[in-house]
Design a protein around this motif. Structure first.
Motif, PDB file in Angstrom:
ATOM      1  N   VAL A  38      25.817  42.498  33.923  1.00 58.69           N
ATOM      2  CA  VAL A  38      26.568  42.139  35.120  1.00 58.69           C
ATOM      3  C   VAL A  38      27.015  40.686  35.025  1.00 58.69           C
ATOM      4  CG1 VAL A  38      26.465  41.882  37.639  1.00 58.69           C
ATOM      5  CG2 VAL A  38      25.331  43.825  36.527  1.00 58.69           C
ATOM      6  N   ALA A  39      28.310  40.465  35.237  1.00 55.76           N
ATOM      7  CA  ALA A  39      28.848  39.102  35.319  1.00 55.76           C
ATOM      8  C   ALA A  39      28.719  38.681  36.774  1.00 55.76           C
ATOM      9  CB  ALA A  39      30.299  39.075  34.868  1.00 55.76           C
ATOM     10  N   THR A  40      27.791  37.787  37.058  1.00 56.75           N
ATOM     11  CA  THR A  40      27.409  37.488  38.442  1.00 56.75           C
ATOM     12  C   THR A  40      28.558  36.937  39.277  1.00 56.75           C
ATOM     13  OG1 THR A  40      26.529  35.380  37.625  1.00 56.75           O
ATOM     14  CG2 THR A  40      24.971  37.187  37.926  1.00 56.75           C
ATOM     15  N   LYS A  41      29.483  36.246  38.652  1.00 52.35           N
ATOM     16  CA  LYS A  41      30.661  35.752  39.366  1.00 52.35           C
ATOM     17  C   LYS A  41      31.958  36.248  38.721  1.00 52.35           C
ATOM     18  CE  LYS A  41      28.465  31.608  41.269  1.00 52.35           C
ATOM     19  NZ  LYS A  41      28.538  30.121  41.410  1.00 52.35           N
ATOM     20  N   GLY A  42      31.850  37.347  38.005  1.00 51.81           N
ATOM     21  CA  GLY A  42      33.020  37.921  37.340  1.00 51.81           C
ATOM     22  C   GLY A  42      33.236  37.328  35.962  1.00 51.81           C
ATOM     23  N   ALA A  43      33.985  38.051  35.133  1.00 53.93           N
ATOM     24  CA  ALA A  43      34.279  37.612  33.773  1.00 53.93           C
ATOM     25  C   ALA A  43      35.660  38.099  33.383  1.00 53.93           C
ATOM     26  CB  ALA A  43      33.236  38.156  32.793  1.00 53.93           C
ATOM     27  N   GLY A  70      43.798  43.461  34.998  1.00 58.92           N
ATOM     28  CA  GLY A  70      44.268  42.347  34.189  1.00 58.92           C
ATOM     29  C   GLY A  70      43.168  41.727  33.346  1.00 58.92           C
ATOM     30  N   GLY A  71      42.174  42.533  32.998  1.00 62.79           N
ATOM     31  CA  GLY A  71      41.083  42.057  32.157  1.00 62.79           C
ATOM     32  C   GLY A  71      39.938  41.418  32.914  1.00 62.79           C
ATOM     33  N   ARG A  72      39.866  41.651  34.223  1.00 60.46           N
ATOM     34  CA  ARG A  72      38.745  41.123  35.017  1.00 60.46           C
ATOM     35  C   ARG A  72      37.624  42.154  35.047  1.00 60.46           C
ATOM     36  NH1 ARG A  72      41.329  40.679  39.211  1.00 60.46           N
ATOM     37  NH2 ARG A  72      40.436  42.349  40.486  1.00 60.46           N
ATOM     38  N   VAL A  73      36.398  41.720  34.759  1.00 57.99           N
ATOM     39  CA  VAL A  73      35.243  42.623  34.678  1.00 57.99           C
ATOM     40  C   VAL A  73      34.100  42.067  35.510  1.00 57.99           C
ATOM     41  CG1 VAL A  73      33.478  43.585  33.130  1.00 57.99           C
ATOM     42  CG2 VAL A  73      35.877  43.530  32.414  1.00 57.99           C
ATOM     43  N   GLY A  74      33.472  42.954  36.274  1.00 56.13           N
ATOM     44  CA  GLY A  74      32.290  42.571  37.029  1.00 56.13           C
ATOM     45  C   GLY A  74      31.007  43.075  36.405  1.00 56.13           C
ATOM     46  N   ALA A  75      31.093  44.235  35.710  1.00 57.24           N
ATOM     47  CA  ALA A  75      29.883  44.826  35.133  1.00 57.24           C
ATOM     48  C   ALA A  75      30.243  45.777  34.006  1.00 57.24           C
ATOM     49  CB  ALA A  75      29.085  45.563  36.199  1.00 57.24           C
ATOM     50  N   LEU A  76      29.291  45.928  33.110  1.00 53.37           N
ATOM     51  CA  LEU A  76      29.360  46.881  32.008  1.00 53.37           C
ATOM     52  C   LEU A  76      28.222  47.867  32.191  1.00 53.37           C
ATOM     53  CD1 LEU A  76      30.177  47.804  29.081  1.00 53.37           C
ATOM     54  CD2 LEU A  76      28.688  45.974  28.244  1.00 53.37           C
ATOM     55  N   LEU A  77      28.524  49.163  32.168  1.00 56.21           N
ATOM     56  CA  LEU A  77      27.510  50.212  32.335  1.00 56.21           C
ATOM     57  C   LEU A  77      27.517  51.083  31.090  1.00 56.21           C
ATOM     58  CD1 LEU A  77      25.461  51.512  34.357  1.00 56.21           C
ATOM     59  CD2 LEU A  77      27.318  53.056  35.022  1.00 56.21           C
ATOM     60  N   VAL A  78      26.387  51.116  30.380  1.00 54.27           N
ATOM     61  CA  VAL A  78      26.298  51.815  29.100  1.00 54.27           C
ATOM     62  C   VAL A  78      25.184  52.852  29.142  1.00 54.27           C
ATOM     63  CG1 VAL A  78      26.137  51.530  26.595  1.00 54.27           C
ATOM     64  CG2 VAL A  78      26.885  49.607  28.013  1.00 54.27           C
ATOM     65  N   CYS A 108      30.533  44.542  42.974  1.00 57.20           N
ATOM     66  CA  CYS A 108      31.891  44.269  42.487  1.00 57.20           C
ATOM     67  C   CYS A 108      32.797  45.433  42.871  1.00 57.20           C
ATOM     68  CB  CYS A 108      31.896  44.039  40.979  1.00 57.20           C
ATOM     69  SG  CYS A 108      31.294  45.427  39.987  1.00 57.20           S
ATOM     70  N   ILE A 109      34.049  45.383  42.471  1.00 56.24           N
ATOM     71  CA  ILE A 109      35.006  46.445  42.752  1.00 56.24           C
ATOM     72  C   ILE A 109      34.879  47.524  41.678  1.00 56.24           C
ATOM     73  CG2 ILE A 109      37.460  46.955  43.044  1.00 56.24           C
ATOM     74  CD1 ILE A 109      37.793  43.980  43.814  1.00 56.24           C
ATOM     75  N   PHE A 110      35.130  48.791  42.035  1.00 55.84           N
ATOM     76  CA  PHE A 110      34.827  49.889  41.110  1.00 55.84           C
ATOM     77  C   PHE A 110      35.600  49.789  39.802  1.00 55.84           C
ATOM     78  CE2 PHE A 110      38.801  51.841  42.283  1.00 55.84           C
ATOM     79  CZ  PHE A 110      39.078  52.766  41.284  1.00 55.84           C
ATOM     80  N   ASP A 111      36.852  49.292  39.837  1.00 52.36           N
ATOM     81  CA  ASP A 111      37.595  49.221  38.583  1.00 52.36           C
ATOM     82  C   ASP A 111      37.289  47.946  37.798  1.00 52.36           C
ATOM     83  OD1 ASP A 111      38.972  47.501  40.223  1.00 52.36           O
ATOM     84  OD2 ASP A 111      40.945  48.391  39.882  1.00 52.36           O
ATOM     85  N   GLU A 112      36.350  47.152  38.311  1.00 51.22           N
ATOM     86  CA  GLU A 112      35.835  46.034  37.532  1.00 51.22           C
ATOM     87  C   GLU A 112      34.591  46.432  36.737  1.00 51.22           C
ATOM     88  OE1 GLU A 112      37.306  42.383  40.445  1.00 51.22           O
ATOM     89  OE2 GLU A 112      35.165  42.806  40.222  1.00 51.22           O
ATOM     90  N   VAL A 113      34.229  47.714  36.794  1.00 50.04           N
ATOM     91  CA  VAL A 113      33.125  48.246  35.996  1.00 50.04           C
ATOM     92  C   VAL A 113      33.705  48.916  34.754  1.00 50.04           C
ATOM     93  CG1 VAL A 113      31.154  49.818  35.908  1.00 50.04           C
ATOM     94  CG2 VAL A 113      31.703  48.616  38.041  1.00 50.04           C
ATOM     95  N   VAL A 114      33.217  48.525  33.582  1.00 57.74           N
ATOM     96  CA  VAL A 114      33.632  49.151  32.323  1.00 57.74           C
ATOM     97  C   VAL A 114      32.523  50.096  31.875  1.00 57.74           C
ATOM     98  CG1 VAL A 114      34.235  48.784  29.906  1.00 57.74           C
ATOM     99  CG2 VAL A 114      35.046  47.183  31.653  1.00 57.74           C
TER     100      VAL A 114
END
Length: 413
Positions: A38-43, A70-78, A108-114
């Motif tokens: 999780v990017a605590t303040k976005g990445a 536009g390449g903004r990510v809040g979290a990665l779920l694997v 975060c916003i749902f489309d900020e999750v990869v």
């Protein structure tokens, strides 16, 4: 160890991220199989994906999310244990459901999750297991080395060991950190490309930095680093449906990507990618020997890499390496069928320091016993000079063993 303004000896992790992992019950073994970063303040993100025309649902959804934000990510779920590939619309919907729930959990916003997945192709995705595990996963997040390594362990499938690498750049007294985690031991022959419009397991690579950078800037540095690392390895010649390399920059160091740091960061990124790529081959399924192919004297780098790929994926070459058989004729034959214009009379081949082929025939100094001894080592280099130009490449591959056949003959059962 310091080199070109960066060090690889530090265990420091990039600021602005938390990591964690839990056992969601996806793996039959009961081991941790669901991980998050999780990017605590976005990445901001840069990414490269598989060139395979059959792609898994998380690759499709993940690329849509990166394009949409536009390449903004809040979290990665694997998740590990299920590739969520060839699962139809249900697989896409599973990704959307889990991303939506993860966004609520991680703030975060749902489309900020990869999303990202690895495991068996064609098995329905266990959505409920992921949803049920998210509260525990959220509680498990943290920023320590143990948390980052828990993430790195949970993404493994047939891997036998964790694969991580780090680098730190000192920019006028401020540290910029890179941390990379990867998985991959089989179905490894990456052909990663940068997205062009909508971009297109398994090898999964996640790179984290606290540098401040825009997606386009990072993509310009990621592409050459990937080309000389992950796109220059092969275990079995099979390109996965899920291959992903994702670089996330939190900006938490306060240091921007500019002329002060660009070269040092590019070198550090290349070093981290190179380390992870080597670790993947070294831990390949059934691997007994790691072989570096140094192809030089090519007309251009593309020709050098094509010769290397042809040798690296030749069953005859790979089986000879498994028994340390110095059958250099297989190397020459593979180069000859690669499609690259060559002339045998110009080629020289050495295995380790042992000459085996020169000027159209067996080298005058060819010593079969000494060459066999070189090939008994865990790692060695095969050098082939084509005599056609100045370009070269290094390509890491391995042998093909009975253990590899056993693992993959019984993989789904």
């Amino acid at each position: 160890m310091k080199s070109d303004g960066f060090t690889t000896s530090s265990s420091a992790l990039p600021l602005g991220f938390t990591w964690g992992a839990v056992a969601a019950g996806i793996k039959v073994s009961g081991k941790p199989d669901l991980a998050a970063a999780v990017a605590t303040k976005g990445a901001k993100a840069a990414a490269m994906f598989t060139r395979n025309q059959v792609v898994a649902a998380p690759v499709t959804v993940g690329q849509r999310h990166l394009l949409g934000t536009g390449g903004r990510v809040g979290a990665l779920l694997v998740n590990a244990g299920n590739a969520n590939c060839a699962t139809g619309q249900a697989g896409i919907e599973a990704c959307i459901q889990t991303c939506t729930a993860a966004a609520e959990s991680f703030g975060c916003i749902f489309d900020e999750v990869v999303p990202s997945s690895t495991g068996i192709i064609g098995v329905p995705f266990p959505t409920e297991k992921v949803l049920n595990a998210l509260p525990t996963l959220t509680a498990a997040l943290g920023s320590t080395q143990d948390h980052a390594e828990a993430f790195a362990q949970a993404i493994l499938t047939t891997d036998t060991k964790m694969k991580v690498a780090r680098a730190v750049i000192d920019v006028e007294g401020v540290e910029v950190r890179i941390f990379g985690a990867a998985k991959g031991a089989g179905m490894i022959h990456p052909q990663l490309v940068a997205p062009a419009g909508p971009p297109h397991a398994t090898m999964l690579v996640y790179l984290f930095t606290d540098l401040s950078a825009e997606p386009a800037e990072m993509n310009a540095l990621l592409a050459p680093a990937v080309e000389r690392s992950f796109n220059s390895i092969s275990i079995d010649g099979d390109t996965s449906t899920n291959d992903t390399v994702l670089l996330l920059a939190s900006g938490a160091s306060g240091v921007k990507l500019d002329e002060r740091v660009q070269e040092a960061f590019a070198n550090a990124l290349a070093l981290v990618c190179g380390s992870l790529a080597h670790q993947i081959v070294e831990d390949g399924e059934g691997v007994g020997h790691v072989v570096t192919l140094h192809i030089s004297g090519a007309a251009n780098e593309a020709d050098a890499k094509l010769v290397a790929k042809t040798i690296a994926t030749s069953p005859l070459c790979k089986t000879a390496w498994s028994s340390a058989d110095p059958n250099w004729g297989r190397l020459l034959a593979a180069a000859g069928r690669s499609g690259v214009a060559i002339e045998a009379e110009r080629i020289t081949i050495a295995i380790g320091a042992q000459p085996v082929f020169e000027h159209g025939m067996r080298a005058a100094g060819f010593d079969e016993a000494a060459t066999h001894e070189v090939m008994l080592r865990r790692e060695y280099t095969i050098s082939m000079h084509l005599g056609m130009g100045e370009a070269e490449c290094r390509y890491i591959t391995c042998d093909l063993t009975e253990e590899y056949v056993r693992i993959n003959a019984d993989y789904s059962t």
